[in-house]
Write a protein that holds these residues in place. Sequence first.
Motif, mmCIF file in Angstrom:
data_model
loop_
_atom_site.group_PDB
_atom_site.id
_atom_site.type_symbol
_atom_site.label_atom_id
_atom_site.label_comp_id
_atom_site.label_asym_id
_atom_site.label_seq_id
_atom_site.Cartn_x
_atom_site.Cartn_y
_atom_site.Cartn_z
ATOM 1 N N VAL A 1 1.013 -0.832 -0.090
ATOM 2 C CA VAL A 1 -0.044 -0.436 0.221
ATOM 3 C C VAL A 1 1.170 1.209 0.272
ATOM 4 O O VAL A 1 0.926 1.804 -0.826
ATOM 5 N N GLU A 2 1.895 1.375 0.802
ATOM 6 C CA GLU A 2 2.790 2.351 1.167
ATOM 7 C C GLU A 2 3.180 2.350 -0.501
ATOM 8 O O GLU A 2 3.471 4.046 -1.288
ATOM 9 N N GLN A 3 3.801 1.229 -0.957
ATOM 10 C CA GLN A 3 4.808 2.112 -2.656
ATOM 11 C C GLN A 3 3.411 2.161 -3.004
ATOM 12 O O GLN A 3 3.800 3.445 -4.487
ATOM 13 N N ARG A 4 1.929 2.498 -3.827
ATOM 14 C CA ARG A 4 1.645 2.895 -4.388
ATOM 15 C C ARG A 4 0.820 3.801 -4.074
ATOM 16 O O ARG A 4 0.368 4.711 -4.835
ATOM 17 N N LEU A 5 0.900 4.346 -2.606
ATOM 18 C CA LEU A 5 0.352 5.891 -1.667
ATOM 19 C C LEU A 5 1.244 6.935 -1.649
ATOM 20 O O LEU A 5 1.196 8.311 -1.927
ATOM 21 N N ARG A 6 3.118 6.110 -1.384
ATOM 22 C CA ARG A 6 3.691 7.128 -1.653
ATOM 23 C C ARG A 6 4.243 7.461 -0.531
ATOM 24 O O ARG A 6 4.412 9.323 0.074
ATOM 25 N N ILE A 7 3.485 7.459 0.501
ATOM 26 C CA ILE A 7 2.556 7.969 2.517
ATOM 27 C C ILE A 7 3.161 6.624 3.086
ATOM 28 O O ILE A 7 3.006 5.651 2.842
ATOM 29 N N PRO A 8 4.275 6.937 3.918
ATOM 30 C CA PRO A 8 4.257 5.636 4.866
ATOM 31 C C PRO A 8 2.673 5.273 5.074
ATOM 32 O O PRO A 8 1.795 5.904 6.086
ATOM 33 N N VAL A 9 3.007 3.947 5.575
ATOM 34 C CA VAL A 9 1.519 2.621 5.748
ATOM 35 C C VAL A 9 2.209 2.158 7.200
ATOM 36 O O VAL A 9 2.933 1.515 7.106
ATOM 37 N N ASN A 10 1.912 2.816 8.728
ATOM 38 C CA ASN A 10 1.901 2.232 9.831
ATOM 39 C C ASN A 10 1.215 1.174 10.412
ATOM 40 O O ASN A 10 -0.105 1.510 11.018
ATOM 41 N N PRO A 11 1.198 -0.392 10.309
ATOM 42 C CA PRO A 11 0.346 -1.241 10.623
ATOM 43 C C PRO A 11 0.812 -1.542 12.540
ATOM 44 O O PRO A 11 1.769 -1.617 12.322
ATOM 45 N N VAL A 12 -0.424 -1.921 13.226
ATOM 46 C CA VAL A 12 -0.451 -2.571 14.345
ATOM 47 C C VAL A 12 -1.718 -3.264 14.191
ATOM 48 O O VAL A 12 -2.699 -3.467 13.943
ATOM 49 N N LEU A 13 -0.484 -4.372 14.932
ATOM 50 C CA LEU A 13 -1.514 -6.035 14.651
ATOM 51 C C LEU A 13 -1.709 -6.080 16.446
ATOM 52 O O LEU A 13 -0.909 -5.852 17.205
ATOM 53 N N ILE A 14 -2.860 -6.219 16.556
ATOM 54 C CA ILE A 14 -3.657 -6.422 18.055
ATOM 55 C C ILE A 14 -4.535 -8.039 18.063
ATOM 56 O O ILE A 14 -5.210 -8.471 17.071
ATOM 57 N N THR A 15 -4.386 -8.727 19.094
ATOM 58 C CA THR A 15 -4.524 -10.086 19.001
ATOM 59 C C THR A 15 -6.625 -9.493 19.232
ATOM 60 O O THR A 15 -6.049 -8.634 20.065
ATOM 61 N N PRO A 16 -7.115 -11.205 19.556
ATOM 62 C CA PRO A 16 -8.427 -10.362 20.076
ATOM 63 C C PRO A 16 -8.297 -9.989 20.590
ATOM 64 O O PRO A 16 -9.147 -9.569 21.395
ATOM 65 N N GLU A 17 -7.913 -11.204 21.914
ATOM 66 C CA GLU A 17 -7.987 -10.867 23.472
ATOM 67 C C GLU A 17 -7.626 -9.460 23.692
ATOM 68 O O GLU A 17 -8.355 -8.875 24.470
ATOM 69 N N ARG A 18 -7.104 -8.536 22.826
ATOM 70 C CA ARG A 18 -6.396 -7.648 23.288
ATOM 71 C C ARG A 18 -7.652 -6.349 22.969
ATOM 72 O O ARG A 18 -7.547 -5.450 23.676
ATOM 73 N N TRP A 19 -8.056 -6.309 22.342
ATOM 74 C CA TRP A 19 -9.049 -5.669 20.986
ATOM 75 C C TRP A 19 -10.299 -5.167 22.128
ATOM 76 O O TRP A 19 -10.840 -4.017 22.801
ATOM 77 N N THR A 20 -10.528 -7.101 22.749
ATOM 78 C CA THR A 20 -11.791 -7.094 23.869
ATOM 79 C C THR A 20 -11.383 -5.597 25.543
ATOM 80 O O THR A 20 -12.400 -6.480 26.111
ATOM 81 N N GLN A 21 -9.906 -6.714 25.648
ATOM 82 C CA GLN A 21 -9.981 -5.191 26.644
ATOM 83 C C GLN A 21 -9.888 -4.824 26.854
ATOM 84 O O GLN A 21 -9.224 -3.405 26.048
ATOM 85 N N ALA A 22 -10.658 -3.841 28.132
ATOM 86 C CA ALA A 22 -10.805 -2.342 28.190
ATOM 87 C C ALA A 22 -9.830 -1.841 28.762
ATOM 88 O O ALA A 22 -9.609 -0.249 28.501
ATOM 89 N N THR A 23 -8.858 -2.443 29.101
ATOM 90 C CA THR A 23 -7.366 -2.234 29.899
ATOM 91 C C THR A 23 -6.086 -1.984 29.665
ATOM 92 O O THR A 23 -5.561 -1.261 29.872
ATOM 93 N N ASP A 24 -6.568 -2.426 28.643
ATOM 94 C CA ASP A 24 -5.053 -2.415 27.395
ATOM 95 C C ASP A 24 -5.018 -0.203 26.891
ATOM 96 O O ASP A 24 -6.036 -0.751 26.318
ATOM 97 N N PRO A 25 -4.055 0.331 27.425
ATOM 98 C CA PRO A 25 -3.962 1.722 27.138
ATOM 99 C C PRO A 25 -3.858 1.508 25.449
ATOM 100 O O PRO A 25 -4.256 2.837 24.849
ATOM 101 N N LEU A 26 -3.199 1.271 24.852
ATOM 102 C CA LEU A 26 -2.917 1.497 23.319
ATOM 103 C C LEU A 26 -4.460 1.135 23.048
ATOM 104 O O LEU A 26 -4.784 2.008 21.625
ATOM 105 N N VAL A 27 -5.552 -0.169 22.564
ATOM 106 C CA VAL A 27 -6.369 -0.422 22.532
ATOM 107 C C VAL A 27 -7.234 1.081 22.974
ATOM 108 O O VAL A 27 -8.650 1.767 22.132
#
Length: 118
Positions: A73-99
């Motif tokens: 995607v970055e090559q096509r857009l010519r701007i940085p694309v920053n992915p963040v990978l999150i596990t399903p458990e982490r996504w559902t935790q209400a206490t995770d600061p990043l989430v």
Amino acid sequence: MPGRLTELLTLAFGPHILIEQEFDTLPGGDAVAIFGSWASRYLGEPGPPPNDVDVMVVGRLSRTDVYEAAERVEQRLRIPVNPVLITPERWTQATDPLVEQIRSTPLVWIKRPPGEDT
């Protein structure tokens, strides 16, 4: 302020289209969303044009697959694309600061998590 043609092109061919093409079919991906400044501008919040695109991917995916998709995607857009990978458990935790941070910002959903309708 972007002109009408720029807005039309962004809606028709912007990062969300390319991210959908590259990320939506990755094995193990439950959800994909754009967050950060690009999502804010796309959803009408005023501010400077984004310098990058932040992509959240929820699931059990290969980190290599996610970063390779971001690079394509970055090559096509010519701007940085920053992915963040999150596990399903982490996504559902209400206490995770990043989430918590991601949930508190505008999100442009490419693919919603199972069970989340809005």
